[in-house]
Design a protein around this motif. Structure first.
Motif, PDB file in Angstrom:
ATOM      1  N   GLY A  77       0.803  -1.211   0.000  1.00 49.29           N
ATOM      2  CA  GLY A  77       0.000   0.000   0.000  1.00 49.29           C
ATOM      3  C   GLY A  77       0.841   1.268   0.000  1.00 49.29           C
ATOM      4  N   LEU A  78       0.191   2.351  -0.368  1.00 52.92           N
ATOM      5  CA  LEU A  78       0.828   3.663  -0.397  1.00 52.92           C
ATOM      6  C   LEU A  78       0.379   4.469   0.815  1.00 52.92           C
ATOM      7  CD1 LEU A  78       2.448   5.930  -1.873  1.00 52.92           C
ATOM      8  CD2 LEU A  78       0.285   6.578  -2.971  1.00 52.92           C
ATOM      9  N   GLU A  79       1.345   5.047   1.529  1.00 56.02           N
ATOM     10  CA  GLU A  79       1.067   5.932   2.648  1.00 56.02           C
ATOM     11  C   GLU A  79       1.795   7.246   2.403  1.00 56.02           C
ATOM     12  OE1 GLU A  79       1.983   4.299   6.418  1.00 56.02           O
ATOM     13  OE2 GLU A  79       0.783   2.472   6.129  1.00 56.02           O
ATOM     14  N   THR A  80       1.103   8.361   2.668  1.00 54.86           N
ATOM     15  CA  THR A  80       1.712   9.661   2.421  1.00 54.86           C
ATOM     16  C   THR A  80       1.119  10.698   3.345  1.00 54.86           C
ATOM     17  OG1 THR A  80       2.142  11.358   0.747  1.00 54.86           O
ATOM     18  CG2 THR A  80       0.047  10.197   0.609  1.00 54.86           C
ATOM     19  N   VAL A  81       1.917  11.708   3.631  1.00 55.21           N
ATOM     20  CA  VAL A  81       1.452  12.837   4.434  1.00 55.21           C
ATOM     21  C   VAL A  81       1.360  14.083   3.561  1.00 55.21           C
ATOM     22  CG1 VAL A  81       2.339  11.951   6.621  1.00 55.21           C
ATOM     23  CG2 VAL A  81       3.835  13.303   5.147  1.00 55.21           C
ATOM     24  N   ILE A  82       1.432  13.905   2.248  1.00 53.80           N
ATOM     25  CA  ILE A  82       1.378  15.027   1.317  1.00 53.80           C
ATOM     26  C   ILE A  82      -0.054  15.520   1.219  1.00 53.80           C
ATOM     27  CG2 ILE A  82       1.772  15.747  -1.068  1.00 53.80           C
ATOM     28  CD1 ILE A  82       3.938  13.623  -1.252  1.00 53.80           C
ATOM     29  N   GLY A  83      -0.246  16.802   1.424  1.00 56.52           N
ATOM     30  CA  GLY A  83      -1.582  17.368   1.369  1.00 56.52           C
ATOM     31  C   GLY A  83      -2.091  17.504  -0.056  1.00 56.52           C
ATOM     32  N   THR A  84      -3.407  17.669  -0.187  1.00 52.00           N
ATOM     33  CA  THR A  84      -4.021  17.762  -1.515  1.00 52.00           C
ATOM     34  C   THR A  84      -3.710  19.092  -2.208  1.00 52.00           C
ATOM     35  OG1 THR A  84      -6.045  18.582  -0.476  1.00 52.00           O
ATOM     36  CG2 THR A  84      -5.881  16.202  -0.884  1.00 52.00           C
ATOM     37  N   ARG A  85      -3.183  20.067  -1.461  1.00 54.45           N
ATOM     38  CA  ARG A  85      -2.913  21.371  -2.051  1.00 54.45           C
ATOM     39  C   ARG A  85      -1.473  21.501  -2.557  1.00 54.45           C
ATOM     40  NH1 ARG A  85      -3.014  24.909   2.192  1.00 54.45           N
ATOM     41  NH2 ARG A  85      -3.010  26.652   0.716  1.00 54.45           N
ATOM     42  N   GLU A  86      -0.606  20.531  -2.221  1.00 52.82           N
ATOM     43  CA  GLU A  86       0.805  20.623  -2.611  1.00 52.82           C
ATOM     44  C   GLU A  86       0.964  20.462  -4.123  1.00 52.82           C
ATOM     45  OE1 GLU A  86       3.175  21.540  -0.849  1.00 52.82           O
ATOM     46  OE2 GLU A  86       2.378  21.360   1.180  1.00 52.82           O
ATOM     47  N   GLN A  87       1.874  21.238  -4.700  1.00 55.13           N
ATOM     48  CA  GLN A  87       2.116  21.200  -6.142  1.00 55.13           C
ATOM     49  C   GLN A  87       3.624  21.125  -6.418  1.00 55.13           C
ATOM     50  OE1 GLN A  87      -1.126  23.475  -8.565  1.00 55.13           O
ATOM     51  NE2 GLN A  87      -0.232  24.966  -7.157  1.00 55.13           N
ATOM     52  N   VAL A  88       3.962  20.647  -7.611  1.00 58.35           N
ATOM     53  CA  VAL A  88       5.348  20.594  -8.066  1.00 58.35           C
ATOM     54  C   VAL A  88       5.398  21.094  -9.507  1.00 58.35           C
ATOM     55  CG1 VAL A  88       6.085  18.716  -6.555  1.00 58.35           C
ATOM     56  CG2 VAL A  88       5.094  18.188  -8.799  1.00 58.35           C
ATOM     57  N   LEU A  89       6.608  21.466  -9.921  1.00 59.70           N
ATOM     58  CA  LEU A  89       6.830  21.930 -11.290  1.00 59.70           C
ATOM     59  C   LEU A  89       7.458  20.778 -12.072  1.00 59.70           C
ATOM     60  CD1 LEU A  89       6.750  24.376 -13.242  1.00 59.70           C
ATOM     61  CD2 LEU A  89       9.093  24.883 -12.524  1.00 59.70           C
ATOM     62  N   ALA A  90       6.690  20.182 -13.007  1.00 55.74           N
ATOM     63  CA  ALA A  90       7.188  19.006 -13.720  1.00 55.74           C
ATOM     64  C   ALA A  90       6.378  18.783 -14.975  1.00 55.74           C
ATOM     65  CB  ALA A  90       7.131  17.766 -12.822  1.00 55.74           C
ATOM     66  N   ASP A  91       6.934  17.916 -15.835  1.00 54.42           N
ATOM     67  CA  ASP A  91       6.204  17.429 -17.000  1.00 54.42           C
ATOM     68  C   ASP A  91       5.293  16.309 -16.515  1.00 54.42           C
ATOM     69  OD1 ASP A  91       5.665  15.534 -19.235  1.00 54.42           O
ATOM     70  OD2 ASP A  91       6.829  16.978 -20.399  1.00 54.42           O
ATOM     71  N   PRO A  92       3.990  16.387 -16.700  1.00 51.31           N
ATOM     72  CA  PRO A  92       3.080  15.382 -16.115  1.00 51.31           C
ATOM     73  C   PRO A  92       3.403  13.960 -16.559  1.00 51.31           C
ATOM     74  CG  PRO A  92       1.845  17.300 -16.886  1.00 51.31           C
ATOM     75  CD  PRO A  92       3.253  17.477 -17.377  1.00 51.31           C
ATOM     76  N   ASP A  93       3.615  13.755 -17.860  1.00 54.21           N
ATOM     77  CA  ASP A  93       3.883  12.393 -18.345  1.00 54.21           C
ATOM     78  C   ASP A  93       5.210  11.863 -17.806  1.00 54.21           C
ATOM     79  OD1 ASP A  93       1.512  12.266 -19.745  1.00 54.21           O
ATOM     80  OD2 ASP A  93       2.388  13.099 -21.577  1.00 54.21           O
TER      81      ASP A  93
END
Length: 497
Positions: free
Chosen positions: A355-371
Motif C-alpha cells: 500500500g501507499l502511505e503519504t502525508v502530502i496534502g491535496t494542495r501541494e504542487q510541483v513543477l514538472a512534466d506530467p507524463d
C-alpha cells in the motif's frame, strides 16, 4: 560487436616546425641530458680555474717568502748573485718585498725596470673577484706583470709581496683549462649516457609502451592485445598503467552499452509501427465497450485509456532512449497528490498488498512534466512493490511511504519502502542501463530512464540509503510552486445551489 569510431578523413595537418627539433621523447631526452650536463661542466670551470690560479700565485709567494728569509740571514742583509739567480728561478719573481711594523722593505730588487703591474691581493678576495681573476689574467695584455700580496707563513710580517710576469700563469691556465675541459667532457659524457640510459629504461620505454597501447586500442578496441598490460610498478608510471587499464575497461563497457542501445533502438523502431497499430485497435475496442453503457465497463475504461495512451508514449520514448535522445520536459505546475495516486494505481499498489502511505496534502504542487513525472513515480513505486513481493517472508505485504520537503529552491520527494533493500552487487551500477537491474530478467533501464528524466527537470534521483529495513530514494525537482488556494466548502455549496 563493439563499434569502432574511425578517425576523421580530413585531419588537420601538423603545424610546420620553425626550428629543427627532434620529435621523439627519447631523442629529446638525450638532447636535454647533454645540454644539462654540458651546462653543469661549464659551471665547474670558473671555480676550478680560480682555485688553480690562486694556488699557483700562492706557491710563488711562498717561494719569494723563503727567498726573503735567506736574504735576511746574511749579516750584511744582502744576497749573492748565485743565490739571487736561484731564487728568481724558483719563484719566477722580478722582485720580492715584505712589510714589517709598517715599514716595507725590498728584499729582492728588480734587475731591470718593468711596467706597472696589476694587483692580486690574496688576503682579501670576495667570491666575485675570485671567480673573475683567471679570466682577467687570460685577457690581460701581452707582457703584463702581476703584483701578488699574501699573508706570510715562514716569518713574522704584515704581508709578503712579489711581482712577476703573468705569461707563465697564462700558459698554465690555458693548459689546465684544456685538461679540465677534457676531463669534464669525458665525465659529462659518461654521466649523461648513464642518466639517459636509466631515464630511457625507467621512463621513456614505459611511456612508449603506454602510447602504443593507446594507439592500438584506438584502432581496434575489440582486440585483446590492445589492452595495456599492467606492471608491478607502484610509482607514477604504474599508476598511469592502472588508470589506463581501467579507462579501457570503462570505454569497452560504454561502447558495448552504446551498441546495445543502438540495437534496442533498431528493434523498437521495427516493432513501433506494428505496436501502434495494435494499440490503435485496442483503443477502438475500448470505444466500442464505452458505447455499451455498462456502468462497470464505464468505470474501468478511463484507466484502460490512460494505459493505452501511456503505452504508445512509452514505446516512442524507449525508441528515443535507444538513440540516446530523451524528449525535453514540458513543465508546468501540477498537483502532486493526484499524480502520486495515479502512479501508485498504475504501479499495482493496493491496500490489500503493498500500500501507499503519504502525508502530502491535496494542495501541494510541483513543477514538472506530467507524463515524465508519472513515468518516474510509476517506476519507483513498481520497483518497491516488486522488491517487497519478492521477499519470501513478507507474503506480498508492505508499504511505501512518500513525503515532500522544500529546500534551497528545490522540491524533494522522498520515497521509503520496508522491503529487503537493494542487493550489494547492484548498488554500484544502479543507474546504469542494462547493468543496474535488481531483479532477475530485468533490463536495468527503469532507474536509468527515471534518473535521466529527473536530471532533465533540473534535479536528480539518488539512492539515500538501503539495507534489510528497506530503501530510501530522493527525487529532486527544480522549483517550489505555491500550494493550491484553499476552497471554502460552504461557499462552494452556495454557488452550486
Amino acid at each position: 560487436m563493439v563499434e569502432t569510431v574511425s578517425p576523421s578523413e580530413t585531419e588537420p595537418a601538423p603545424p610546420r616546425k620553425r626550428f629543427p627539433w627532434p620529435g621523439g621523447l627519447s631523442a629529446r631526452l638525450l638532447l636535454f641530458t647533454a645540454v644539462v650536463v654540458a651546462f653543469g661542466g661549464l659551471l665547474i670551470l670558473p671555480p676550478a680555474l680560480a682555485a688553480y690560479e690562486e694556488q699557483w700565485l700562492l706557491d710563488r709567494v711562498r717561494a719569494g717568502e723563503l727567498a726573503s728569509t735567506i736574504a735576511e740571514s746574511d749579516p750584511e742583509l744582502r744576497v749573492s748573485d748565485a743565490v739571487a739567480n736561484q731564487m728568481f728561478d724558483q719563484a719566477g719573481a722580478v722582485t720580492v718585498a715584505v712589510q714589517v711594523d709598517g715599514a716595507r722593505r725590498l728584499v729582492l730588487p728588480p734587475k731591470q725596470p718593468f711596467e706597472t703591474p696589476y694587483l692580486v691581493d690574496l688576503r682579501r678576495q670576495n667570491p666575485g673577484s675570485w671567480l673573475a681573476a683567471p679570466f682577467f689574467t687570460l685577457t690581460s695584455p701581452k707582457g703584463s706583470m702581476v703584483r701578488v700580496m699574501a699573508e706570510p707563513r715562514f716569518r713574522k710580517a704584515e704581508f709578503v709581496e712579489v711581482v712577476l710576469p703573468d705569461a707563465p700563469l697564462k700558459a698554465k691556465l690555458v693548459g689546465y683549462f684544456w685538461q679540465l675541459a677534457g676531463v669534464t667532457v669525458f665525465v659529462a659524457g659518461l654521466a649523461g649516457l648513464l642518466v639517459y640510459a636509466f631515464l630511457n629504461i625507467f621512463l621513456v620505454r614505459p611511456m612508449q609502451r603506454i602510447t602504443r597501447a593507446m594507439e592500438a586500442f584506438r584502432g581496434d578496441p575489440d582486440d585483446p592485445a590492445a589492452r595495456i598490460v599492467v606492471s608491478s610498478r607502484r610509482d607514477e608510471i604504474g599508476r598511469a598503467e592502472l588508470e589506463l587499464d581501467r579507462m579501457q575497461a570503462d570505454l569497452l563497457a560504454a561502447l558495448a552499452s552504446k551498441a546495445r542501445l543502438a540495437a534496442l533502438g533498431e528493434a523498437v523502431a521495427k516493432i513501433n509501427h506494428d505496436l501502434r497499430n495494435m494499440l490503435t485497435s485496442a483503443q477502438m475496442a475500448s470505444d466500442r465497450l464505452a458505447a455499451l453503457g455498462d456502468p462497470k465497463v464505464a468505470q474501468a475504461l478511463p484507466r484502460l485509456e490512460r494505459a493505452l495512451d501511456r503505452a504508445i508514449t512509452l514505446a516512442s520514448d524507449v525508441m528515443a532512449y535507444g538513440k540516446s535522445k530523451e524528449p525535453e520536459p514540458v513543465t508546468r505546475v501540477i498537483p502532486l497528490r493526484p499524480a502520486l495516486e495515479m502512479a501508485a494505481e498504475d504501479a499495482g499498489l493496493t491496500p490489500q498488498g503493498v500500500g501507499l502511505e503519504t502525508v502530502i496534502g491535496t494542495r501541494e504542487q510541483v513543477l514538472a512534466d506530467p507524463d515524465q513525472l508519472h513515468r518516474i513515480l510509476t517506476n519507483l513505486l513498481r520497483n518497491a512493490r516488486e522488491a517487497i513481493e519478492g521477499a519470501p517472508d513478507r507474503g506480498g505485504k508492505g508499504k511505501v511511504f512518500v513525503e515532500l520537503r522544500r529546500a534551497d529552491g528545490m522540491s524533494i520527494l522522498r520515497l521509503s519502502d520496508d522491503g529487503p533493500g537493494v542487493p550489494e552487487r547492484a548498488r554500484a551500477n544502479l543507474f546504469q542501463p542494462f547493468v543496474g537491474s535488481v531483479r532477475r530478467g530485468g533490463t536495468g533501464l527503469g532507474l536509468a530512464i527515471a534518473r535521466e528524466l529527473a536530471q532533465g527537470h533540473g534535479g536528480d534521483l539518488a539512492l539515500v540509503e538501503t539495507g534489510p529495513g528497506g530503501s530510501v530514494f530522493d527525487l529532486t525537482l527544480a522549483g517550489v510552486p505555491d500550494p493550491l488556494p484553499e476552497v471554502d466548502d460552504r461557499a462552494a455549496d452556495a454557488s452550486a445551489s
